[in-house]
Design an enzyme around this catalytic site. Sequence first.
Site, mmCIF file in Angstrom:
data_model
loop_
_atom_site.group_PDB
_atom_site.id
_atom_site.type_symbol
_atom_site.label_atom_id
_atom_site.label_comp_id
_atom_site.label_asym_id
_atom_site.label_seq_id
_atom_site.Cartn_x
_atom_site.Cartn_y
_atom_site.Cartn_z
ATOM 1 N N HIS A 18 3.284 7.508 5.896
ATOM 2 C CA HIS A 18 1.997 7.921 5.783
ATOM 3 C C HIS A 18 1.171 6.920 6.932
ATOM 4 O O HIS A 18 1.152 7.534 7.383
ATOM 5 C CB HIS A 18 1.639 7.874 4.463
ATOM 6 N N ASP A 28 -3.603 8.521 -1.407
ATOM 7 C CA ASP A 28 -3.766 7.062 -0.653
ATOM 8 C C ASP A 28 -5.151 6.846 -0.379
ATOM 9 O O ASP A 28 -5.341 5.642 -0.557
ATOM 10 C CB ASP A 28 -3.523 7.334 1.278
ATOM 11 N N ASP A 50 -21.209 16.424 -24.353
ATOM 12 C CA ASP A 50 -19.505 16.059 -24.439
ATOM 13 C C ASP A 50 -19.392 14.450 -24.265
ATOM 14 O O ASP A 50 -18.215 14.217 -23.875
ATOM 15 C CB ASP A 50 -18.971 16.967 -23.080
ATOM 16 N N HIS A 58 0.736 -1.256 0.084
ATOM 17 C CA HIS A 58 0.164 -0.463 0.383
ATOM 18 C C HIS A 58 0.777 1.582 0.037
ATOM 19 O O HIS A 58 0.838 2.023 -0.863
ATOM 20 C CB HIS A 58 -1.321 -0.035 1.235
ATOM 21 N N GLU A 93 0.461 5.923 12.631
ATOM 22 C CA GLU A 93 -0.844 5.154 12.944
ATOM 23 C C GLU A 93 -0.728 3.873 13.012
ATOM 24 O O GLU A 93 -1.670 3.390 14.266
ATOM 25 C CB GLU A 93 -1.679 5.492 11.812
ATOM 26 N N ASP A 94 0.462 2.941 12.740
ATOM 27 C CA ASP A 94 -0.200 1.991 11.936
ATOM 28 C C ASP A 94 1.042 0.488 13.040
ATOM 29 O O ASP A 94 1.150 -0.049 13.122
ATOM 30 C CB ASP A 94 -0.549 1.589 11.045
#
Length: 732
Positions: free
Chosen positions: A77, A144, A264, A53, A81-82
């Site tokens: 990133h 992300d 369009d 990821h 957090e993880d």
Amino acid sequence: MAKNDIITIEQLQEKASTYLSEDDVAFIMRAYTYAEEAHRDQYRKSGEAYIIHPIQVAGILVDLKMDPVTVAGGFLHDVVEDTEITLEEIEEQFNKEVAMLVDGVTKLGKIKYKSKEAQQAENHRKMFVAMAKDIRVILIKLADRLHNMRTLKFLPPEKQRIKANETIEIFAPLAHRLGISAIKWELEDISLRYLNPQQYYRIVQLMKQKREQRESYIDEVIQEVNKQLEEINIEAEISGRPKHLYSIYQKMIKQNKQFNEIYDLLAVRILVNSIKDCYAVLGIIHTCWKPMPGRFKDYIAMPKQNLYQSLHTTVIGPKGDPLEVQIRTKEMHEIAEYGIAAHWAYKEGKQLNRDKKSFEEKLTWFREILEWQNETHDAEEFVESLKVDLFSDMVYVFTPKGDVIELPSGSVPLDFAYRIHTEIGNQTIGAKINGKMEPLDYKLKNGDIIEVLTSKHSYGPSQDWLKITQTSQAKNKIRQFFKKQRREENVAKGKDLVEKEIRAFDIEPKEALTEENLKRVYERFNFVSEEDLYAAVGYQGITAALVATRLTEKIRQSRQKEEDLAKTLEGTKTEYKEFKKHKKDSGVIVEGIDNLLVRLSKCCNPVPGDEIIGYITKGRGVSVHRTDCPNVQTEEARERHLHVEWEEDQTQKQYHVDLEISGYDRRGLLNEVLQAVNESKTNITHVNGRSDRNKMAVIQITILIHNTNHLRKIVERIKQIKDVYAVTRTLQ
Ligand code: MN
């Protein structure tokens, strides 16, 4: 951008080497290694190693040619957090900038919220605030989200819907406002697949059915245009424009159109080398095929707020079907696809310094919107208001000079006024749209030319303005106005301003700010304390210059000879004596002289508390005006100015004041105004009301009041009446 292929770390490294220096590539690879170790033994819902990821996220950032700090931020990133790694460690291992970017995309942990929604709103608020500090935060967040959406199928259906919804409500519009259409369209198309699978697959089906027919048609158009351009020697890249399912879906839903009615569907894009060529190509297109009226848009002359530039037109194509054509330079195209990211893009190891100043200016609107976050403690309310500003459709309107202003649709003239300038907003008393008076809650339309009518004598915003304005910028400024009326915050500011003004007279503030002198002045302005006086200065209820003038007048008088005054008086003194017998009680003292005929002028109706000036008339004594009355501003009038002041005790006397109240014309409005005045035990001597075709009511009243304090209270009371837009003290 490659949609479904997964990029390997080797491929990423190779791509990065095409635009980053060796050192920079080493830097981002170090971030990769660090993230890989941190996420080892973690797996995604798809069963893949977690590190896939962050690699994809960094890969998207490399596709956008982002700087090494941002790409490193992409790799890292999710680390804080993880995993167990802290921001401090990131800063130590890399640098402050990387840590700041990672912090910006890290959700708030630990704190407990009353609901999931509240928590999500807090997370969004944190992200928006971080984004205002450094726009690269949002580029990482978008990358992300894009990869998470590409892999959404691995989540349970309920989570799919939540994520898709959030994407359509926040992230896609955000990408749009930042001009990153490459990401915006993909986010929208994937979201639609989960939010409305039936419609999504139906459109896919419809697109497939006529694909061949469409493609051959487009080919024909491209050939024809190419032939024409060769003749005049213009180099161009012409392509059929890829269709985005979500925009087709929106048109079918919102405009209630059939699939084959959507223009369009047939679209070509022409990229050329210069702006001059853009217009030349437009000329050729319009010569070949008949343009459809009202469909030409010149976003080159008037770029969108998200930096987008292009010419748009729709013509009746070779087979009689509408054909949409976009014409732009290659550089404009890059910005159309990558928007703000294009401004961060790196080339040959350096950041492209593409007009950085104008880029920063274009972001100020965003920062202004975020200012509001200081005002509200409720994150849900904050995010809701951001949605209105960022994510609604826009209207494009004009200033009388022809400048374009972009506002959220539903905006009213007040939103426009506050966008131009806070003071203009605060002093708005009406608006002319395309030369015609319209009410302040008129909904702006594309192409409207707006002239805001202001008055220096306006008492500022009404509570109603908060309801009719659409932008948080306007609401914010209006709230600020009310906030400014609160005393405490303004005392310090007022004192500061007054001291500055005293110094402007070349007088030390200490000398003027004696207790005795202050008391004399605040009492004269009908305040009960010096704090009150300063606070009033702070919220601009009274100017610092005026207060300073009062505070220094004795000092100045003793310093200056009053030669001019004496001279002026010498010649006219005899005239006044004749009028001695007419002297009446005006409540005004002419310093140094008795027995003058003194009368209050009818043009500006001064009342105690107003700054006043005497004016020596020819043979009719002294008339007293407000200092801001235009009738005493002329050069000629200045020579006849005379220093006057109000008598100390004013409580028994009454003075005429004219007020003009405008608002939405509804039954009972006039009555409520009159009642408001009555309640404050104030006499009305004259009332006049009218309304126009636009349901704007204008009520003129003349009231008898004691002083400006008294007046201010009545005005405040009137402004609280529902549907009252503006209260102005008028000159006759
Ligand atoms: Mn992530």
